[in-house]
Design a protein around this motif. Structure first.
Motif, mmCIF file in Angstrom:
data_model
loop_
_atom_site.group_PDB
_atom_site.id
_atom_site.type_symbol
_atom_site.label_atom_id
_atom_site.label_comp_id
_atom_site.label_asym_id
_atom_site.label_seq_id
_atom_site.Cartn_x
_atom_site.Cartn_y
_atom_site.Cartn_z
ATOM 1 N N ALA A 491 -2.300 5.197 6.346
ATOM 2 C CA ALA A 491 -1.404 5.360 5.201
ATOM 3 C C ALA A 491 -0.477 4.163 5.040
ATOM 4 N N TRP A 492 0.091 3.668 6.145
ATOM 5 C CA TRP A 492 0.988 2.505 6.053
ATOM 6 C C TRP A 492 0.251 1.303 5.478
ATOM 7 N N ALA A 493 -0.950 1.046 6.004
ATOM 8 C CA ALA A 493 -1.699 -0.123 5.559
ATOM 9 C C ALA A 493 -2.138 0.019 4.108
ATOM 10 N N LEU A 494 -2.644 1.181 3.736
ATOM 11 C CA LEU A 494 -3.116 1.399 2.365
ATOM 12 C C LEU A 494 -1.967 1.235 1.378
ATOM 13 N N PHE A 495 -0.836 1.857 1.648
ATOM 14 C CA PHE A 495 0.295 1.769 0.731
ATOM 15 C C PHE A 495 0.752 0.319 0.582
#
Length: 567
Positions: A491-495
């Motif tokens: 989630a951190w990377a995608l966002f």
């Protein structure tokens, strides 16, 4: 991968996740998470109750023992978070101590299996303080606990010097959150261990100052840092020393109030302020949270949780936010995060709480341009400069229109991040494992400060792309457990990639969205992983960290895809 098929699945997943999140909201508008149960906290809790009154607390002690037995892993060890892999020598040593003290005969098989695990994993050389020099702080507390329960010569404890309280505040405060444990155990050692004449005198002088300092950081519920582990160390130390009955009773009361129904304790009671802010960050991707009726109480709750007086034990001014009430200390990360969501909730720059919070953050900037959590210009363990914290502060300051001209806090913070970014584009974070968290935050901070096309942002973006795992999640590889992709890091990377301009229909993005959709469970949430880091041998999981950031990433992707359709 067909976007037309993925989009309706993502909408349905987001709807379920939103329902789950609102179902978790408390009546006062806030949220509370579940941190993983902890072997070290549960072991210390059981030891404290046994030392306090074995008869009166028999049922509670037995419940803790049952939890330890149920969570011993197949290899004989215990882990850091619930029963998550892998087993840890340090945690196993604490589990053995608790069983040895509270249920030696009935748990002899479990104890023997634990000893075998320690032997197989070179525990003597792995656990701080068992062999050779030891750091004078809590990672070396295990030999002290072994000395208390008779598993080690009592006089062979690693030194926890209560005399640290006699140092100037700018020096003693550098150990920050470790200081309560050092003082609690240090008082005990000063009274019960062999000391030369000079240290005996210094110990007598230091003791009342140390006890008063502990009283200052104790919350109205008896807790310190909302941390059962700290309460355990303080109680055991002061009880063995036979001093400060008020602090003993406060710590014991806190442990009784925070023991879970299954008999365990978490490493921290919860991160209620943190996860409330994270919840608003996720919801802001789906609606105008400033106009959401259900979130008006949330805004007022967050405003009420600000420290409106100085935190004198660390010499901190008024204006910060902590992670939980009532004994969580004001710190940079949550101050920055809360300020950011207050802006989302419609609180203006002119609001007194916002003005005070911005001043608090600017006061806390280190000389090198970074931010740590509590103490300026420290380099010790948790309180050293942190790229993730620094990035959050920069985003908060920018959100309220603080200038970024040369010499300003924002400019100096960006210079720090540039200097400490690795050649491959990544950057580490003190509070989460490895590099996905820090690199994602770096990219976000670059975008928010209008540096999203600069070389630092490009390098961070490239590293995130290149370190996606084959299954679509993150990380590609890791130094600390767990193995495989996690909801949090994905989630951190995608966002960050989406915020940083990655095409929402690129293969990198679509694979990540697919990963999140595939790993959502029947309750509409995601399995948390032990990526939260206190130090290398003490990680934790948090269900709302996994949930809110996964929901936020899906929300950002749905927004971008919808905008593309409109064009």
């Amino acid at each position: 991968m067909d976007v037309g098929q993925l989009q309706p699945r993502a909408k349905k997943a987001a709807e379920r996740a939103l329902t789950h999140l609102y179902d978790r909201q408390r009546e006062d508008g806030s949220w509370v998470d579940r941190l993983s149960s902890s072997t070290i906290a549960t072991s210390l809790g059981a030891l404290c109750l046994a030392r306090a009154d074995t008869v009166a607390y028999r049922d509670r002690i037995d419940a803790a023992v049952r939890w330890l037995l149920a969570h011993q892993r197949a290899d004989g060890g215990w882990s850091m978070a619930d029963a998550e892999a892998p087993s840890s020598p340090g945690m196993t040593a604490f589990g053995i101590a608790a069983l040895h003290e509270t249920a030696r005969e009935s748990t002899s098989d479990a104890i023997d299996r634990g000893w075998k695990f320690l032997d197989d994993n070179d525990a003597t050389n792995v656990i701080p303080g068992l062999n050779g020099d030891a750091p004078k702080t809590w990672p070396a507390a295990l030999p002290t606990i072994w000395g208390l329960v008779g598993l080690r010569d009592f006089q062979q404890q690693p030194d926890q010097p209560v005399e640290v309280i006699l140092l100037p505040p700018r020096l003693r405060n550098k150990v920050s959150i470790a200081l309560p444990a050092i003082l609690g155990l240090g008082v005990m050692q000063s009274r019960t261990m062999h000391r030369g004449p000079i240290r005996k005198i210094l110990g007598r002088v230091a003791e009342p100052l140390a006890l008063n300092w502990l009283r200052e950081v104790s919350g109205t519920n008896g807790g310190i840092e909302e941390c059962p582990m700290i309460a355990g160390f303080v109680y055991l130390g002061l009880r063995e020393a036979g001093v400060a009955t008020d602090l003993q009773l406060g710590s014991l009361r806190y442990l009784l109030e925070t023991q879970r129904e299954d008999g365990s304790w978490a490493i921290d009671r919860d991160l209620e302020i943190s996860v409330t802010a994270y919840s608003i960050m996720a919801l802001s991707e789906f609606r105008d949270v400033a106009e959401e009726p259900l979130l008006k109480p949330t805004r007022e709750w967050l405003l009420r949780t600000q420290w409106n007086k100085p935190f004198s034990p660390l010499g901190l001014p008024a204006g910060g936010w902590g992670w939980a009430l009532p004994s969580g200390w004001p710190e940079s990360e949550d101050t920055a995060v809360v300020l950011g969501v207050l802006a989302d909730l419609g609180v203006p720059r002119t609001h007194p709480a916002v003005r005070l919070g911005i001043a608090w953050l600017e006061n806390q900037q280190n000389r090198d341009g970074s931010w740590s959590e509590w103490v300026r210009d420290s380099s010790i363990m948790n309180d050293r400069p942190c790229p993730g914290v620094t990035a959050h502060v920069l985003m908060a300051l920018q959100r309220f229109g603080e200038p970024a001209s040369p010499g300003t806090p924002i400019a100096r913070g960006l210079a720090y991040l540039r200097k400490h970014q690795e050649r491959d584009g990544s950057i580490a974070s003190v509070w989460f494992r490895d590099n996905v968290h820090g690199t994602s935050r770096l990219l976000e901070a670059c975008v928010d400060t209008r540096n999203g096309r600069g070389p630092e942002a490009e390098a961070a973006r490239r590293w995130l792309r290149e370190n996606q795992a084959a299954d679509g999640g993150w990380p590609l590889c890791h130094e600390l457990p767990p193995e495989g992709s996690t909801a949090e890091e994905t989630a951190w990377a995608l966002f960050a990639l989406l915020k940083g301009g990655e095409d929402p229909v690129s293969p990198v993005v679509l694979k990540a969205v697919e990963w999140l959709l595939t790993h959502q469970d029947d309750a509409g949430t995601w399995r948390p992983s032990n990526v939260g880091l206190y130090f290398d041998d003490l990680c934790y999981t948090d269900d709302l960290i996994a949930h809110t950031f996964s929901l936020r990433a899906l929300g950002r992707w749905l927004n971008l895809v919808s905008r593309g359709e409109e064009r």
